[in-house]
Motif scaffolding. Structure first.
Motif, PDB file in Angstrom:
ATOM      1  N   ASN A 402       9.797  28.194  -4.165  1.00  0.00           N
ATOM      2  CA  ASN A 402       9.573  27.942  -5.591  1.00  0.00           C
ATOM      3  C   ASN A 402       9.426  29.234  -6.379  1.00  0.00           C
ATOM      4  N   ASP A 403       8.980  30.314  -5.692  1.00  0.00           N
ATOM      5  CA  ASP A 403       8.833  31.604  -6.364  1.00  0.00           C
ATOM      6  C   ASP A 403      10.103  32.450  -6.293  1.00  0.00           C
ATOM      7  N   GLY A 404      11.189  31.884  -5.773  1.00  0.00           N
ATOM      8  CA  GLY A 404      12.479  32.564  -5.793  1.00  0.00           C
ATOM      9  C   GLY A 404      12.871  33.252  -4.509  1.00  0.00           C
ATOM     10  N   ARG A 405      12.011  33.306  -3.511  1.00  0.00           N
ATOM     11  CA  ARG A 405      12.345  33.977  -2.252  1.00  0.00           C
ATOM     12  C   ARG A 405      13.275  33.109  -1.405  1.00  0.00           C
ATOM     13  N   VAL A 406      14.329  33.732  -0.867  1.00  0.00           N
ATOM     14  CA  VAL A 406      15.270  33.027  -0.009  1.00  0.00           C
ATOM     15  C   VAL A 406      14.667  32.900   1.389  1.00  0.00           C
ATOM     16  N   GLU A 407      14.918  31.763   2.035  1.00  0.00           N
ATOM     17  CA  GLU A 407      14.408  31.500   3.385  1.00  0.00           C
ATOM     18  C   GLU A 407      15.545  30.902   4.218  1.00  0.00           C
ATOM     19  N   VAL A 408      15.703  31.383   5.444  1.00  0.00           N
ATOM     20  CA  VAL A 408      16.802  30.956   6.307  1.00  0.00           C
ATOM     21  C   VAL A 408      16.229  30.373   7.594  1.00  0.00           C
ATOM     22  N   PHE A 409      16.915  29.321   8.135  1.00  0.00           N
ATOM     23  CA  PHE A 409      16.448  28.592   9.313  1.00  0.00           C
ATOM     24  C   PHE A 409      17.560  28.534  10.362  1.00  0.00           C
ATOM     25  N   VAL A 410      17.212  28.774  11.642  1.00  0.00           N
ATOM     26  CA  VAL A 410      18.161  28.735  12.752  1.00  0.00           C
ATOM     27  C   VAL A 410      17.443  28.179  13.984  1.00  0.00           C
ATOM     28  N   ILE A 411      18.153  27.388  14.801  1.00  0.00           N
ATOM     29  CA  ILE A 411      17.582  26.882  16.048  1.00  0.00           C
ATOM     30  C   ILE A 411      17.820  27.906  17.154  1.00  0.00           C
ATOM     31  N   GLY A 412      16.773  28.220  17.905  1.00  0.00           N
ATOM     32  CA  GLY A 412      16.873  29.189  18.984  1.00  0.00           C
ATOM     33  C   GLY A 412      17.232  28.541  20.299  1.00  0.00           C
ATOM     34  N   ASN A 413      17.502  29.382  21.307  1.00  0.00           N
ATOM     35  CA  ASN A 413      17.886  28.848  22.621  1.00  0.00           C
ATOM     36  C   ASN A 413      16.709  28.234  23.369  1.00  0.00           C
ATOM     37  N   THR A 414      15.525  28.314  22.783  1.00  0.00           N
ATOM     38  CA  THR A 414      14.360  27.627  23.354  1.00  0.00           C
ATOM     39  C   THR A 414      14.261  26.188  22.860  1.00  0.00           C
ATOM     40  N   GLY A 415      15.129  25.813  21.893  1.00  0.00           N
ATOM     41  CA  GLY A 415      15.034  24.496  21.287  1.00  0.00           C
ATOM     42  C   GLY A 415      14.031  24.434  20.163  1.00  0.00           C
ATOM     43  N   ASN A 416      13.456  25.585  19.783  1.00  0.00           N
ATOM     44  CA  ASN A 416      12.541  25.661  18.643  1.00  0.00           C
ATOM     45  C   ASN A 416      13.302  26.058  17.387  1.00  0.00           C
ATOM     46  N   LEU A 417      12.742  25.689  16.249  1.00  0.00           N
ATOM     47  CA  LEU A 417      13.311  26.102  14.966  1.00  0.00           C
ATOM     48  C   LEU A 417      12.613  27.378  14.507  1.00  0.00           C
ATOM     49  N   TYR A 418      13.415  28.359  14.114  1.00  0.00           N
ATOM     50  CA  TYR A 418      12.897  29.639  13.634  1.00  0.00           C
ATOM     51  C   TYR A 418      13.281  29.821  12.166  1.00  0.00           C
ATOM     52  N   HIS A 419      12.474  30.601  11.460  1.00  0.00           N
ATOM     53  CA  HIS A 419      12.786  30.902  10.068  1.00  0.00           C
ATOM     54  C   HIS A 419      12.392  32.334   9.740  1.00  0.00           C
ATOM     55  N   ASN A 420      13.019  32.834   8.674  1.00  0.00           N
ATOM     56  CA  ASN A 420      12.796  34.200   8.206  1.00  0.00           C
ATOM     57  C   ASN A 420      12.941  34.162   6.693  1.00  0.00           C
ATOM     58  N   ILE A 436       8.616  27.740  14.249  1.00  0.00           N
ATOM     59  CA  ILE A 436       7.893  26.572  13.735  1.00  0.00           C
ATOM     60  C   ILE A 436       8.099  25.358  14.640  1.00  0.00           C
ATOM     61  N   GLY A 437       8.424  25.637  15.920  1.00  0.00           N
ATOM     62  CA  GLY A 437       8.366  24.605  16.940  1.00  0.00           C
ATOM     63  C   GLY A 437       9.533  23.647  16.950  1.00  0.00           C
ATOM     64  N   GLY A 438       9.354  22.548  17.651  1.00  0.00           N
ATOM     65  CA  GLY A 438      10.372  21.523  17.786  1.00  0.00           C
ATOM     66  C   GLY A 438      10.896  21.431  19.208  1.00  0.00           C
ATOM     67  N   ALA A 439      11.583  20.337  19.489  1.00  0.00           N
ATOM     68  CA  ALA A 439      12.304  20.141  20.753  1.00  0.00           C
ATOM     69  C   ALA A 439      13.703  19.699  20.362  1.00  0.00           C
ATOM     70  N   LEU A 440      14.554  20.676  20.081  1.00  0.00           N
ATOM     71  CA  LEU A 440      15.837  20.444  19.440  1.00  0.00           C
ATOM     72  C   LEU A 440      16.970  20.954  20.316  1.00  0.00           C
ATOM     73  N   ALA A 441      18.133  20.333  20.212  1.00  0.00           N
ATOM     74  CA  ALA A 441      19.328  20.857  20.859  1.00  0.00           C
ATOM     75  C   ALA A 441      19.903  21.963  19.981  1.00  0.00           C
ATOM     76  N   GLU A 442      20.424  23.028  20.611  1.00  0.00           N
ATOM     77  CA  GLU A 442      20.908  24.176  19.846  1.00  0.00           C
ATOM     78  C   GLU A 442      22.043  23.816  18.893  1.00  0.00           C
ATOM     79  N   GLN A 443      22.843  22.768  19.250  1.00  0.00           N
ATOM     80  CA  GLN A 443      24.034  22.494  18.468  1.00  0.00           C
ATOM     81  C   GLN A 443      23.781  21.591  17.264  1.00  0.00           C
TER      82      GLN A 443
END
Length: 589
Positions: A402-420, A436-443
């Protein structure tokens, strides 16, 4: 422990002929001493002259395993002299799977590559029971599926492509492994054929299933392809990956790569009105992988700008000369960035608070890079690393705080979701990756939206097929997120969730179900509506997109059952009811 079929295997032939065609020689067996090696470079094509001019130490790594088959390949090694070495010069290759060691052929003959790859992935353990490469097609292990060249079958990543013997002096044939496929070519990795480790096969004939080497090098007739029943890959050129944006005069404009690899667009002739029909964007010489992932952004002055990866792996962009008009004369030519990635790398674009566009892509080294305009509506800074280690074709989601900063999200090979995220709006400093956790498939696909109170919220699928979401606990606090919550349903893990924002600020999530219907789930009264069918008959893994008309009505686009693009629109802004699906034409698979 050796594979039981190998323990008592006797020595097969050890050919010494120097014939060029013996470069592929025997794919199997020797009881000689082991010697490890590595080799191959990531060039897609070269002339015979340039190849013979190159020289590497035996065992040099030509192609790193992390740079092909979307990061699931194995190292491709150089076998020497100067295009190939028909002699047995290495040792035995052994590959470990689940703690057990298996014999995987001779270093570094052509067959050793698929043996090592299949064992690494668990598709088939150990060397195949054949003496020569061509026998991998004529007498493969039980359960392997063979498809003759020109039969209509299109190979998928991980398939073996097998050649017959080339002359009376060659009794071996040759085998290579498919890296990826686009509308006109099959891209392969191979050992003991060239000192690049990669080559291109041209597609023609029925369904593009007749394959021939583009370099014309000495291999016999191409017999066909071998597919393992344990190979999970499917031919992914069956659907387009459209993207949509709204022009400054209020019209939706849709972009997609056609079956010829050309970029096309279709646009409303007036806001919310009829569609002009599909036309070429750029020229016929601008070629893209048909399963590429274009991304469209909007400049600060309202001009649309499209980004796409060419079939060569070079990132291209094209933009409106002035805001508004979709006419061909109002578009620039495609211009290349000085970077090269996987042709199927996914692009994502966002905007800084001041309107600067920021483009994101995962490189062949698995690092996430971004390239941003040096000022609004201006030139580009060049690609800068944001670090990490990701799948090359991993999904990238981009949001803005909301303050204008860009944020990007990618799933890692651990199946967790990462952000920067940016540490300050319109800045070039980033926080660094946080889990930020999760049990996700990379694809799987990750979709991100912003709530009406400014909190970002992400949506994806778990390894159990359930749709999950997670959200910031307070706006502008990227370091603090809720735990994962379930939105229910049971979806294929390669289904593609996508999210839109209604004009009242409510988030709306879409997914294709096992029935082929498109479902939506929207925020209502502080909760969610639950999954409701919008009907339709779609393949679950197609990749839809959503745009908002000038009137505030959401509109979705996806590949339909007749290979056309289908669209449906909210009956009114913020409505729970939608129109029936209608066709925008085209033939996309």
């Amino acid at each position: 422990m050796l594979h039981p079929d190998i323990q008592n295997r006797s020595l097969f032939i050890n050919r010494r002929s120097q014939s060029f065609y013996l470069m592929k020689l025997k794919i199997l067996i020797s009881t000689g001493t082991g010697m490890l090696g590595v080799a191959v470079a990531v060039l897609l094509a070269a002339s015979a002259a340039s190849v013979s001019a190159q020289s590497y130490t035996w065992g040099t790594t030509l192609v790193s395993g992390g740079t092909w088959m979307t990061g699931h390949g194995v190292n491709v090694f150089w076998n020497g002299t100067p295009n190939c070495n028909p002699n047995y010069v290495g040792g035995n290759s052994y590959t470990t799977y689940n703690g057990t060691q298996y014999y995987t052929g001779e270093q570094y003959q052509c067959g050793e590559l698929p043996f090592r790859l299949y064992t690494t992935l668990g598709w088939y353990l150990g060397a195949w029971p054949d003496t020569y490469a061509y026998q991998m097609y004529t007498s493969p292990p039980a359960g392997m599926q063979t498809h003759a060249n020109g039969s209509g079958y299109v190979p998928v990543p991980g398939d073996c492509v097998v050649w017959n013997t080339a002359a009376t002096t060659d009794t071996a044939g040759h085998v290579a492994v498919v890296n990826y496929v686009d509308g006109g070519h099959v891209y392969i990795c191979e050992q003991n054929m060239c000192n690049y480790g990669t080559a291109i096969l041209n597609r023609s004939g029925s369904n593009g299933s007749t394959l021939a080497r583009a370099d014309g090098w000495g291999a016999g007739a191409l017999l066909g392809c071998v597919h393992s029943p344990n190979n999970p890959n499917t031919y992914i050129n069956t659907h387009i990956n459209p993207c949509v944006a709204r022009t400054s005069d209020g019209r939706l404009e849709l972009f997609a790569v056609d079956l010829s690899g050309n970029m096309t667009h279709n646009y409303q002739t007036s806001p919310g009105g009829s569609w002009a029909g599909w036309t070429l964007l750029g020229t016929a010489s601008n070629l893209f992988a048909t399963n590429s992932f274009p991304a469209v952004g909007v400049n600060a002055d309202g001009r649309l700008e499209l980004f796409a990866v060419a079939s060569s792996g070079v990132i291209n962009h094209i933009w409106q000369k002035v805001a508004g008009s979709s006419a061909a004369t109002n578009w620039s030519s495609f211009t290349a960035f000085s970077s090269s990635v996987s042709p199927t790398a996914k692009l994502a674009v966002g905007n800084w608070a001041n309107g600067v566009q920021d483009l994101f892509v995962i490189g062949t080294d698995g690092v996430l890079y971004h390239n941003y305009q040096t000022a609004p509506n201006s030139g580009w800074a060049g690609f800068v690393s944001l670090g990490g280690s990701w799948q090359q074709d991993g999904d990238i989601a981009v949001g803005r705080e909301n303050d204008g900063r860009v944020e990007v999200f990618v799933i890692g090979n651990t199946g967790n979701l990462y952000h920067n995220w940016e540490t300050a709006a319109n800045g070039t400093s980033w926080n660094g990756w946080a889990n930020i956790g999760g049990a996700l498939a990379e694809q799987v696909r990750v979709a991100v939206g912003r709530n009406s109170d400014g909190r970002l919220e992400v949506f994806t699928l778990g390894t159990d097929g359930v749709c999950y979401h997670e959200w910031e606990t307070t706006a502008n606090t990227p370091g603090t997120w809720s735990s994962w919550g379930s939105l229910g349903g049971l979806w294929k893990v390669d289904a593609k969730p996508f999210v839109g924002t209604d004009s009242n600020g409510a988030l709306e999530v879409f997914l294709i179900g096992s029935t082929g219907n498109l479902y939506h789930n929207y925020q209502s009264g502080g909760g969610w509506s639950g999954w409701l069918s919008l009907t339709g008959s779609f393949t679950q893994n197609v990749r839809p997109c959503v745009g908002m008309n000038q009137s505030g009505k959401l509109e979705v686009f996806l590949t339909g059952p007749s290979a056309d693009v289908q669209t449906a629109t909210e009956s009114a802004a913020n409505s729970a009811t939608w129109s029936a699906f209608s066709s925008l034409g085209g033939s996309w698979n």
